[in-house]
Design a protein around this motif. Sequence first.
Motif, PDB file in Angstrom:
ATOM      1  N   ASN A 169     -11.195   9.911   2.245  1.00 30.01           N
ATOM      2  CA  ASN A 169     -10.742   9.244   3.488  1.00 30.01           C
ATOM      3  C   ASN A 169     -11.918   8.814   4.259  1.00 30.01           C
ATOM      4  N   ARG A 170     -12.919   8.510   3.588  1.00 28.41           N
ATOM      5  CA  ARG A 170     -14.064   7.807   4.052  1.00 28.41           C
ATOM      6  C   ARG A 170     -14.051   6.464   4.098  1.00 28.41           C
ATOM      7  N   PRO A 171     -14.895   5.492   4.578  1.00 30.17           N
ATOM      8  CA  PRO A 171     -14.807   4.215   4.894  1.00 30.17           C
ATOM      9  C   PRO A 171     -14.214   3.148   3.784  1.00 30.17           C
ATOM     10  N   ILE A 172     -14.680   3.544   2.477  1.00 30.46           N
ATOM     11  CA  ILE A 172     -14.398   2.660   1.494  1.00 30.46           C
ATOM     12  C   ILE A 172     -12.840   3.016   1.071  1.00 30.46           C
ATOM     13  N   GLY A 173     -12.686   4.148   1.226  1.00 33.13           N
ATOM     14  CA  GLY A 173     -11.189   4.624   0.931  1.00 33.13           C
ATOM     15  C   GLY A 173     -10.202   4.158   1.630  1.00 33.13           C
ATOM     16  N   THR A 174     -10.791   4.172   2.957  1.00 33.25           N
ATOM     17  CA  THR A 174      -9.657   3.493   3.979  1.00 33.25           C
ATOM     18  C   THR A 174      -9.469   2.166   3.740  1.00 33.25           C
ATOM     19  N   MET A 175     -10.500   1.291   3.431  1.00 32.40           N
ATOM     20  CA  MET A 175     -10.317  -0.066   3.068  1.00 32.40           C
ATOM     21  C   MET A 175      -9.480   0.008   1.731  1.00 32.40           C
ATOM     22  N   ILE A 176      -9.454   0.687   0.845  1.00 31.26           N
ATOM     23  CA  ILE A 176      -8.700   0.684  -0.275  1.00 31.26           C
ATOM     24  C   ILE A 176      -6.958   0.835  -0.129  1.00 31.26           C
ATOM     25  N   ARG A 177      -6.976   2.042   1.122  1.00 32.90           N
ATOM     26  CA  ARG A 177      -5.594   2.529   1.336  1.00 32.90           C
ATOM     27  C   ARG A 177      -4.812   1.088   1.977  1.00 32.90           C
ATOM     28  N   GLN A 178      -5.690   0.115   2.662  1.00 31.16           N
ATOM     29  CA  GLN A 178      -5.193  -1.240   3.365  1.00 31.16           C
ATOM     30  C   GLN A 178      -4.835  -1.867   2.417  1.00 31.16           C
ATOM     31  N   MET A 179      -5.598  -2.111   1.170  1.00 30.57           N
ATOM     32  CA  MET A 179      -5.266  -3.054   0.149  1.00 30.57           C
ATOM     33  C   MET A 179      -3.779  -2.429  -0.498  1.00 30.57           C
ATOM     34  N   LEU A 180      -3.733  -1.293  -0.836  1.00 25.78           N
ATOM     35  CA  LEU A 180      -2.709  -0.661  -1.557  1.00 25.78           C
ATOM     36  C   LEU A 180      -1.279  -0.813  -0.542  1.00 25.78           C
ATOM     37  N   SER A 181      -1.577  -0.543   0.678  1.00 19.62           N
ATOM     38  CA  SER A 181      -0.246  -0.867   1.421  1.00 19.62           C
ATOM     39  C   SER A 181       0.099  -2.475   1.668  1.00 19.62           C
ATOM     40  N   GLY A 182      -0.638  -3.082   1.259  1.00 18.99           N
ATOM     41  CA  GLY A 182      -0.446  -4.611   1.592  1.00 18.99           C
ATOM     42  C   GLY A 182      -1.075  -5.297   2.777  1.00 18.99           C
ATOM     43  N   GLN A 183      -1.725  -4.438   3.634  1.00 16.43           N
ATOM     44  CA  GLN A 183      -2.228  -4.936   4.997  1.00 16.43           C
ATOM     45  C   GLN A 183      -3.121  -5.889   4.609  1.00 16.43           C
ATOM     46  N   MET A 184      -4.038  -5.621   3.510  1.00 15.64           N
ATOM     47  CA  MET A 184      -5.202  -6.643   3.321  1.00 15.64           C
ATOM     48  C   MET A 184      -4.908  -7.015   1.796  1.00 15.64           C
ATOM     49  N   GLN A 185      -4.991  -8.482   1.558  1.00 11.64           N
ATOM     50  CA  GLN A 185      -4.857  -9.139   0.304  1.00 11.64           C
ATOM     51  C   GLN A 185      -6.370  -8.710  -0.482  1.00 11.64           C
ATOM     52  N   SER A 186      -5.922  -8.413  -1.832  1.00 10.09           N
ATOM     53  CA  SER A 186      -7.459  -8.603  -2.579  1.00 10.09           C
ATOM     54  C   SER A 186      -7.272  -8.974  -4.045  1.00 10.09           C
ATOM     55  N   HIS A 187      -8.266  -9.366  -4.951  1.00 10.81           N
ATOM     56  CA  HIS A 187      -7.995  -9.386  -6.270  1.00 10.81           C
ATOM     57  C   HIS A 187      -8.055  -8.080  -7.037  1.00 10.81           C
ATOM     58  N   PRO A 188      -7.436  -7.922  -8.031  1.00 11.80           N
ATOM     59  CA  PRO A 188      -7.604  -6.376  -8.907  1.00 11.80           C
ATOM     60  C   PRO A 188      -9.184  -6.135  -9.191  1.00 11.80           C
ATOM     61  N   ALA A 189      -9.979  -7.049  -9.425  1.00 19.51           N
ATOM     62  CA  ALA A 189     -11.220  -6.899  -9.691  1.00 19.51           C
ATOM     63  C   ALA A 189     -12.000  -6.194  -8.521  1.00 19.51           C
ATOM     64  N   THR A 190     -11.723  -6.972  -7.402  1.00 25.57           N
ATOM     65  CA  THR A 190     -12.315  -6.336  -6.055  1.00 25.57           C
ATOM     66  C   THR A 190     -11.783  -4.781  -5.932  1.00 25.57           C
TER      67      THR A 190
END
Length: 224
Positions: free
Chosen positions: A48-69
Amino acid sequence: MRHDPLRPGKFIAFEGIDGAGKSTQLSLLSYKLINKNIPIHVTCEPTNRPIGTMIRQMLSGQMQSHPATLAALFVADRTDHLLNPTEGILAKVHQGTTVLTDRYYFSSYAYQSAHLDMEWVIHINSLCANTLRPDMNIFIDTPPEICFERLIKHRNHLDLYEKIDSLRQARADYFISFDKMRHLENIQIIDGQRNIDEIADEIWGVIEKLYGGISTALNDTVRP
Ligand code: ADP
Ligand code: TYD
């Protein structure tokens, strides 16, 4: 077990595909350990820290990313989770606290390998693995079909990996990674297709062995 501040705490990771029953079992185990006066810290990945929060945005589809990122972010989140000087798992374990985590690096081996070479995923996680391997990885093995039924029943939005094919692939990749890492890791595979209490009893059995017999030691503690 008597709490000895000079003795490191145990580090126990729960693994399994989405909906397998990890958080249910982690929480039951945490109550049992608290009842035995064992100091514990419960945590999870993504954090639930800053990097984890960014990951959750990617998992939910709110933010697009490459699998390596995404794979690299999981490593960054895990490194912070492990090495943060005050809140990190390593500091807690060194203080004598038993840390229970809902997911650790085997989750990356299993999920990120859907798009990336598993050897590379293992390699980028090597700092964490070489710093602290779990005393025990508890894999709750629940069929993907059952997990998917549970997910659609309880959620109104499904994340990136919450599709039946992704769950099947993640389960298969968990087993490939267990075969690769068995020589270095303590992996307990628990049949998750039973009722909650039966699963909890089996987990308690392996945890008692890990501690070398918690009940006996507890009797020592309460004796005048
Ligand atoms: P995870 O943390 O692995 O995603 P959860 O522990 O959140 O899984 O469980 C997912 C859902 O399945 C929850 O609603 C939970 O109550 C239910 N559940 C967990 N274990 C069992 C079980 N052994 N039998 C039936 N339902 C279960
Ligand atoms: P989580 O919140 O544990 O989901 P659940 O409780 O449903 O199991 O994990 C969120 C998602 O993150 C899950 O689909 C698995 C994925 N994940 C990875 O892909 N790699 C990782 O290293 C970790 C820790 C999680």
